[in-house]
Write an enzyme that holds these catalytic residues in place. Structure first.
Site, PDB file in Angstrom:
ATOM      1  N   HIS A   1     -13.076  -4.722  26.816  1.00  0.00           N
ATOM      2  CA  HIS A   1     -11.879  -5.579  26.832  1.00  0.00           C
ATOM      3  C   HIS A   1     -10.604  -4.753  27.023  1.00  0.00           C
ATOM      4  O   HIS A   1      -9.555  -5.291  27.315  1.00  0.00           O
ATOM      5  CB  HIS A   1     -11.797  -6.409  25.543  1.00  0.00           C
TER       6      HIS A   1
ATOM      7  N   GLU B   1      -5.495  -5.921  18.646  1.00  0.00           N
ATOM      8  CA  GLU B   1      -5.424  -4.460  18.576  1.00  0.00           C
ATOM      9  C   GLU B   1      -4.019  -3.936  18.865  1.00  0.00           C
ATOM     10  O   GLU B   1      -3.772  -2.726  18.789  1.00  0.00           O
ATOM     11  CB  GLU B   1      -6.417  -3.839  19.581  1.00  0.00           C
TER      12      GLU B   1
END
Lengths: 187, 151
Positions: A158, A184
């Site tokens: 990703h 993140e």
């Protein structure tokens, strides 16, 4: 689940004692949906999002690694705890051992292993990753390797985005990719 | 072409409830324990199965054999105690078990399905994945063997 969890756990435990297990699997409820996590004797070999059928996922593992696949939440506890720590923000990266047995091509294995060098909170383009594996003109092949990543999240495909902008395509759908990148702190 | 064997967990999921029901008939309150033992036994030989046909029948056979093997391990009671305890179902199972000792797995499974589970020949055939005629033959040949042994 038709039989009691006690019975299935005991079966898994006994099988593991005798070394009869090709793999154990568990289901993990994550913010990006229910995940199926399959663990071979050498590491996590498969993570699947809820758009894949459990039957297909396990059958794929059975074909390549072996048919003695059992459910066990006890014997997959370590990886479940790691995922828990990741999704609650206690750790940024998943350092669990992986088994790339489901990846037939050497090139793809290299690409997938290299994904772990892209730190959480950052992204790379397919082109950059292609350069990193020593095949600068193979951005498209890198894209294919990512698209067929059998262990998403753990091997962070990703974090690879198109150079043209946007988050690009993802195995579990781009909404999940966007969620992971935002989580993140990369977006 | 050899077919790949399906993941064992899916077999257990698909047939678990019926296997447990069968285990209850065979072992009563010990059913879960029996089934767990049988599944472990099945798992041991699973990769050596040549193809994925009749897996359901195979699992039932393993379960039945495991139950009989357990019966066999029980020390038979002295003959003198049999009359007053003849109604004890456990004792009955032991007697049944020892009567069937030495028969092949196929014969024992056929007898068990026919006379303990009371299945019709058609049901039995379906369960074992064979034709009704073959099912009838298996039962009658098992009975012949037993007759030969008793007389």
């Amino acid at each position: 689940m038709t039989l009691s969890q006690e019975l299935l756990e005991q079966l898994a435990e006994d099988a593991s004692q005798e070394g009869l297990n090709d793999a154990f699997f568990t289901e993990f409820l994550s913010p990006v949906g229910n995940l199926i996590v399959v663990q071979s004797r050498s590491g996590i070999c498969r993570v699947a999002f809820d758009d894949e059928r459990k039957e297909d996922v396990l059958a794929q593992v059975a074909r390549v690694i072996g048919p003695r696949i059992l459910w066990s939440s006890e014997l997959t506890r370590a990886v479940a705890e790691d995922l828990e720590a990741y999704f609650t923000g206690q750790v940024q990266d998943l350092a669990v051992p992986v088994d790339l047995a489901l990846v037939a091509s050497e090139f793809r294995r290299r690409v997938l292993q290299d994904l772990r060098n892209i730190g959480p909170g950052t992204v790379a383009t397919y082109g950059i990753l292609a350069e990193a594996v020593g095949a600068p003109r193979a951005a498209r092949a890198v894209g294919t390797a990512c698209a067929r990543n059998p262990i998403p999240i753990v091997l962070p495909c990703h974090r690879v985005v198109p150079s043209a902008g946007g988050v690009g395509a993802y195995i579990g759908g781009c909404a999940k990719k966007r969620w992971l990148l935002e989580f993140e702190g990369a977006l | 072409m050899t077919r790949t064997l399906p993941p064992f967990a899916l077999l257990v999921e698909e047939h678990g409830t019926q296997l447990l029901r069968h285990a209850r008939r065979l072992a009563g309150s010990e059913a879960e324990d029996l089934l767990q033992e049988a599944l472990l036994k099945a798992l041991r030989s699973y990769p050596r199965l040549r193809n994925g046909d009749h897996l359901r029948a195979w699992l039932f056979r393993v379960l039945t054999t495991t139950a009989f093997d357990r019966c066999r391990k029980v020390t038979p009671l002295p003959l003198a105690t049999v009359p007053e305890r003849a109604n004890d179902p456990e004792l009955y199972d032991d007697a049944f078990g020892s009567l069937l000792e030495g028969l092949t797995d196929t014969s024992r499974a056929a007898l068990e399905l026919r006379f303990v589970q009371d299945l019709s020949y058609n049901q039995l055939a379906e369960r074992l994945g064979i034709s009704p005629e073959a099912a009838r033959q298996r039962v009658s040949s098992a009975i012949r063997t037993l007759r030969g042994r008793i007389s």
